[in-house]
Design a protein around this motif. Structure first.
Motif, PDB file in Angstrom:
ATOM      1  N   ILE A 168       0.849  -1.184   0.000  1.00 53.26           N
ATOM      2  CA  ILE A 168       0.000   0.000   0.000  1.00 53.26           C
ATOM      3  C   ILE A 168       0.884   1.234   0.000  1.00 53.26           C
ATOM      4  CG2 ILE A 168      -0.244  -0.118   2.515  1.00 53.26           C
ATOM      5  CD1 ILE A 168      -2.770   1.387  -0.013  1.00 53.26           C
ATOM      6  N   GLU A 169       0.551   2.185  -0.862  1.00 52.75           N
ATOM      7  CA  GLU A 169       1.250   3.477  -0.923  1.00 52.75           C
ATOM      8  C   GLU A 169       0.221   4.583  -0.769  1.00 52.75           C
ATOM      9  OE1 GLU A 169       5.084   2.627  -3.746  1.00 52.75           O
ATOM     10  OE2 GLU A 169       3.180   3.084  -4.746  1.00 52.75           O
ATOM     11  N   ILE A 170       0.563   5.573   0.055  1.00 50.43           N
ATOM     12  CA  ILE A 170      -0.349   6.674   0.352  1.00 50.43           C
ATOM     13  C   ILE A 170       0.434   7.972   0.268  1.00 50.43           C
ATOM     14  CG2 ILE A 170      -1.868   7.713   2.084  1.00 50.43           C
ATOM     15  CD1 ILE A 170      -2.121   4.840   3.298  1.00 50.43           C
ATOM     16  N   GLU A 171      -0.109   8.967  -0.448  1.00 49.65           N
ATOM     17  CA  GLU A 171       0.545  10.273  -0.507  1.00 49.65           C
ATOM     18  C   GLU A 171      -0.451  11.344  -0.935  1.00 49.65           C
ATOM     19  OE1 GLU A 171       3.757  10.553  -3.346  1.00 49.65           O
ATOM     20  OE2 GLU A 171       2.711   9.266  -4.773  1.00 49.65           O
ATOM     21  N   MET A 172      -0.052  12.592  -0.738  1.00 47.81           N
ATOM     22  CA  MET A 172      -0.822  13.759  -1.177  1.00 47.81           C
ATOM     23  C   MET A 172       0.074  14.621  -2.054  1.00 47.81           C
ATOM     24  SD  MET A 172      -3.161  15.288   1.891  1.00 47.81           S
ATOM     25  CE  MET A 172      -4.928  15.187   1.622  1.00 47.81           C
ATOM     26  N   LEU A 173      -0.449  15.002  -3.203  1.00 56.38           N
ATOM     27  CA  LEU A 173       0.298  15.844  -4.138  1.00 56.38           C
ATOM     28  C   LEU A 173      -0.286  17.239  -4.174  1.00 56.38           C
ATOM     29  CD1 LEU A 173       0.568  13.349  -7.139  1.00 56.38           C
ATOM     30  CD2 LEU A 173       2.077  13.547  -5.160  1.00 56.38           C
ATOM     31  N   ASP A 174       0.593  18.232  -4.384  1.00 58.76           N
ATOM     32  CA  ASP A 174       0.083  19.587  -4.587  1.00 58.76           C
ATOM     33  C   ASP A 174      -0.311  19.765  -6.048  1.00 58.76           C
ATOM     34  OD1 ASP A 174       2.410  20.005  -6.039  1.00 58.76           O
ATOM     35  OD2 ASP A 174       3.349  21.295  -4.534  1.00 58.76           O
ATOM     36  N   GLY A 175      -0.692  20.989  -6.421  1.00 59.75           N
ATOM     37  CA  GLY A 175      -1.162  21.248  -7.773  1.00 59.75           C
ATOM     38  C   GLY A 175      -0.118  21.020  -8.840  1.00 59.75           C
ATOM     39  N   GLU A 176       1.148  21.018  -8.450  1.00 59.44           N
ATOM     40  CA  GLU A 176       2.236  20.801  -9.405  1.00 59.44           C
ATOM     41  C   GLU A 176       2.768  19.372  -9.360  1.00 59.44           C
ATOM     42  OE1 GLU A 176       5.074  23.776  -8.394  1.00 59.44           O
ATOM     43  OE2 GLU A 176       3.879  25.419  -9.221  1.00 59.44           O
ATOM     44  N   GLY A 177       2.101  18.532  -8.604  1.00 58.78           N
ATOM     45  CA  GLY A 177       2.487  17.122  -8.564  1.00 58.78           C
ATOM     46  C   GLY A 177       3.571  16.783  -7.572  1.00 58.78           C
ATOM     47  N   HIS A 178       3.901  17.702  -6.672  1.00 62.06           N
ATOM     48  CA  HIS A 178       4.917  17.434  -5.662  1.00 62.06           C
ATOM     49  C   HIS A 178       4.316  16.670  -4.490  1.00 62.06           C
ATOM     50  CE1 HIS A 178       6.735  21.332  -7.425  1.00 62.06           C
ATOM     51  NE2 HIS A 178       7.336  20.288  -7.963  1.00 62.06           N
ATOM     52  N   SER A 179       5.041  15.696  -4.004  1.00 62.07           N
ATOM     53  CA  SER A 179       4.588  14.900  -2.865  1.00 62.07           C
ATOM     54  C   SER A 179       4.893  15.665  -1.586  1.00 62.07           C
ATOM     55  CB  SER A 179       5.279  13.538  -2.858  1.00 62.07           C
ATOM     56  OG  SER A 179       4.785  12.726  -1.815  1.00 62.07           O
ATOM     57  N   LEU A 180       3.876  16.305  -1.025  1.00 62.02           N
ATOM     58  CA  LEU A 180       4.095  17.227   0.086  1.00 62.02           C
ATOM     59  C   LEU A 180       4.572  16.523   1.352  1.00 62.02           C
ATOM     60  CD1 LEU A 180       1.015  19.568  -0.345  1.00 62.02           C
ATOM     61  CD2 LEU A 180       3.387  20.101  -0.852  1.00 62.02           C
ATOM     62  N   PHE A 181       3.913  15.450   1.724  1.00 65.42           N
ATOM     63  CA  PHE A 181       4.204  14.773   2.980  1.00 65.42           C
ATOM     64  C   PHE A 181       5.090  13.549   2.788  1.00 65.42           C
ATOM     65  CE2 PHE A 181       0.033  16.804   3.242  1.00 65.42           C
ATOM     66  CZ  PHE A 181       0.189  17.600   4.369  1.00 65.42           C
ATOM     67  N   GLY A 182       5.567  13.354   1.562  1.00 65.04           N
ATOM     68  CA  GLY A 182       6.265  12.124   1.261  1.00 65.04           C
ATOM     69  C   GLY A 182       5.297  10.974   1.133  1.00 65.04           C
ATOM     70  N   ARG A 183       5.826   9.822   0.826  1.00 63.22           N
ATOM     71  CA  ARG A 183       4.973   8.653   0.542  1.00 63.22           C
ATOM     72  C   ARG A 183       5.089   7.609   1.639  1.00 63.22           C
ATOM     73  NH1 ARG A 183       6.461   6.009  -4.934  1.00 63.22           N
ATOM     74  NH2 ARG A 183       5.582   7.994  -5.663  1.00 63.22           N
ATOM     75  N   ILE A 184       3.933   7.154   2.109  1.00 62.43           N
ATOM     76  CA  ILE A 184       3.878   5.940   2.915  1.00 62.43           C
ATOM     77  C   ILE A 184       3.921   4.773   1.947  1.00 62.43           C
ATOM     78  CG2 ILE A 184       2.460   4.547   4.470  1.00 62.43           C
ATOM     79  CD1 ILE A 184       1.190   7.165   5.468  1.00 62.43           C
ATOM     80  N   SER A 185       4.851   3.854   2.132  1.00 66.39           N
ATOM     81  CA  SER A 185       5.011   2.710   1.229  1.00 66.39           C
ATOM     82  C   SER A 185       5.305   1.476   2.077  1.00 66.39           C
ATOM     83  CB  SER A 185       6.146   2.972   0.240  1.00 66.39           C
ATOM     84  OG  SER A 185       6.267   1.891  -0.682  1.00 66.39           O
ATOM     85  N   GLN A 186       4.303   0.614   2.215  1.00 69.34           N
ATOM     86  CA  GLN A 186       4.408  -0.507   3.135  1.00 69.34           C
ATOM     87  C   GLN A 186       4.021  -1.823   2.480  1.00 69.34           C
ATOM     88  OE1 GLN A 186       1.820   1.633   6.192  1.00 69.34           O
ATOM     89  NE2 GLN A 186       3.337   0.602   7.498  1.00 69.34           N
ATOM     90  N   THR A 187       4.634  -2.878   2.971  1.00 65.97           N
ATOM     91  CA  THR A 187       4.317  -4.237   2.536  1.00 65.97           C
ATOM     92  C   THR A 187       3.825  -5.028   3.746  1.00 65.97           C
ATOM     93  OG1 THR A 187       6.021  -4.166   0.811  1.00 65.97           O
ATOM     94  CG2 THR A 187       5.244  -6.350   1.503  1.00 65.97           C
ATOM     95  N   VAL A 188       2.778  -5.804   3.539  1.00 65.62           N
ATOM     96  CA  VAL A 188       2.293  -6.681   4.606  1.00 65.62           C
ATOM     97  C   VAL A 188       3.192  -7.921   4.655  1.00 65.62           C
ATOM     98  CG1 VAL A 188       0.340  -8.032   5.446  1.00 65.62           C
ATOM     99  CG2 VAL A 188      -0.059  -5.885   4.224  1.00 65.62           C
ATOM    100  N   VAL A 189       3.622  -8.272   5.869  1.00 66.08           N
ATOM    101  CA  VAL A 189       4.461  -9.452   6.052  1.00 66.08           C
ATOM    102  C   VAL A 189       3.855 -10.344   7.119  1.00 66.08           C
ATOM    103  CG1 VAL A 189       6.560  -8.279   5.330  1.00 66.08           C
ATOM    104  CG2 VAL A 189       5.950  -8.334   7.757  1.00 66.08           C
ATOM    105  N   LYS A 190       4.135 -11.635   7.021  1.00 62.89           N
ATOM    106  CA  LYS A 190       3.695 -12.587   8.031  1.00 62.89           C
ATOM    107  C   LYS A 190       4.496 -12.374   9.300  1.00 62.89           C
ATOM    108  CE  LYS A 190       1.635 -16.309   9.667  1.00 62.89           C
ATOM    109  NZ  LYS A 190       0.191 -16.326   9.983  1.00 62.89           N
ATOM    110  N   ALA A 191       3.818 -12.082  10.383  1.00 62.16           N
ATOM    111  CA  ALA A 191       4.491 -11.863  11.661  1.00 62.16           C
ATOM    112  C   ALA A 191       4.832 -13.201  12.308  1.00 62.16           C
ATOM    113  CB  ALA A 191       3.609 -11.053  12.597  1.00 62.16           C
ATOM    114  N   PRO A 192       5.938 -13.276  13.023  1.00 62.20           N
ATOM    115  CA  PRO A 192       6.294 -14.535  13.678  1.00 62.20           C
ATOM    116  C   PRO A 192       5.310 -14.855  14.802  1.00 62.20           C
ATOM    117  CG  PRO A 192       7.752 -12.762  14.373  1.00 62.20           C
ATOM    118  CD  PRO A 192       6.912 -12.215  13.250  1.00 62.20           C
TER     119      PRO A 192
END
Length: 326
Positions: free
Chosen positions: A302-326
């Motif tokens: 899952i990736e989550i971000e917000m862009l301004d009117g010029e396409g800049h990623s203001l808050f940066g991107r959340i980029s996560q992968t689900v993994v099997k927990a031990p």
């Protein structure tokens, strides 16, 4: 001004100031060692951090290239994490999904819960999942960081207590929610660790997009490489952050470093997509009689971000992968 927290082997990391284009940073530890330390003395530290940010933009201070993987959440742990549910469309859909009626005060009294705040996930940190049957879901949200906020704060006075704005993935375990709520005592096991975007911005960095206690930008959610949501976070936020702060402070004060979430960004217009899988499943139930979309499983991203009117990623991107927990 854009702030972040660099991993350094400690729980709370080191405070840094980030360039507007997210390319480089400067250490801010000569002003405050951590973001929480800056928030604790914001009136004194904020002008110093702004001066450092201006020097960084001008190339007048030593900088280093930025690697988002080297960052914690801006606040790796916080005194409180309070999450609202300010988007009426989301409330209606998820209540239908579990055959629950919306509260009679849906449009007059905000819904909030208090989540765990001692161990947040970094913006690129894996989401651990022990049991796929729990129904892992992402939730794309906007959130704010409060300074010291007194009891009885009115909505019209709330802006001065909002110090920073961020984005979040408020992870939910959907299949654990109904039984927990049936006890009449709220979420607990169904709300694991929340992840936050890499950068915290002062509201002025948003320009005209910060208006009426809301962020008027689109929240983009990309699941397994496919854009599934491009929701407008502004107009349909029924309760603004101003309203939420008034609600929270009715009976108690909040300390600097408290995080307040908007709840899942949601639009009535289906073409805007989704900010969580529960909404898609409810729409499928309405249209087809039953949900067909599965919740997240190990290997999903899952990736989550917000862009301004010029396409800049203001808050940066959340980029996560689900993994099997031990």
């Amino acid at each position: 001004m854009k702030l972040a927290t660099l991993k350094d082997g400690t729980r709370d990391g080191r405070l840094i100031v980030v360039k507007r284009d997210n390319s480089a940073y400067a250490l801010a530890t000569n002003v405050a060692l951590t973001l929480q330390a800056a928030l604790d003395d914001w009136d004194a530290k904020e002008p110093q951090l702004r001066a450092l940010a201006q020097q960084l933009e001008a190339g007048a201070v030593q900088s280093r290239p930025l690697d988002v993987k080297a960052l914690h959440a801006p606040l790796p742990r916080a005194y409180e994490w309070v999450d609202g549910s300010a988007y009426i469309n989301h409330v209606l859909l998820v209540r239908k999904a579990r055959n629950a009626e919306p509260p009679a005060t849906l449009r007059t009294d905000p819904l909030v819960y208090q989540g765990g705040s001692g161990d947040f996930l970094a913006p690129t940190q894996d989401i651990p999942l022990r049991d796929e049957a729990w129904g892992l879901d992402f939730e794309s949200e906007v959130c704010v960081v409060l300074g010291d906020t007194p009891m009885g704060t009115k909505a019209e006075d709330a802006d001065k207590h909002i110090k920073l704005v961020m984005i979040a993935n408020d992870v939910s375990l959907r299949n654990l929610i109904p039984e927990e709520l049936a006890k009449g005592f709220g979420f607990f096991q169904s709300k694991p660790a929340t992840a936050f975007g890499p950068f915290a911005l002062t509201p002025d960095e948003l320009g005209a997009a910060w208006k009426d206690g809301r962020v008027h930008l689109r929240m983009r959610s990309t699941l397994n490489g496919q854009l599934v949501g491009d929701a407008d976070a502004g107009p349909e936020m029924h309760f603004s952050f101003r309203d939420l702060i008034q609600h929270l402070t009715r009976t108690r004060a909040f300390t600097a470093g408290t995080l307040l979430g908007s709840g899942t960004v949601s639009n009535e217009d289906r073409s805007r997509g989704i900010s969580c899988l529960a909404e898609r499943r409810m729409i499928e139930t309405i249209d087809e009689g039953k949900p067909k979309t599965a919740f997240m499983k190990p290997g999903d991203t899952i990736e989550i971000e917000m862009l301004d009117g010029e396409g800049h990623s203001l808050f940066g991107r959340i980029s996560q992968t689900v993994v099997k927990a031990p």
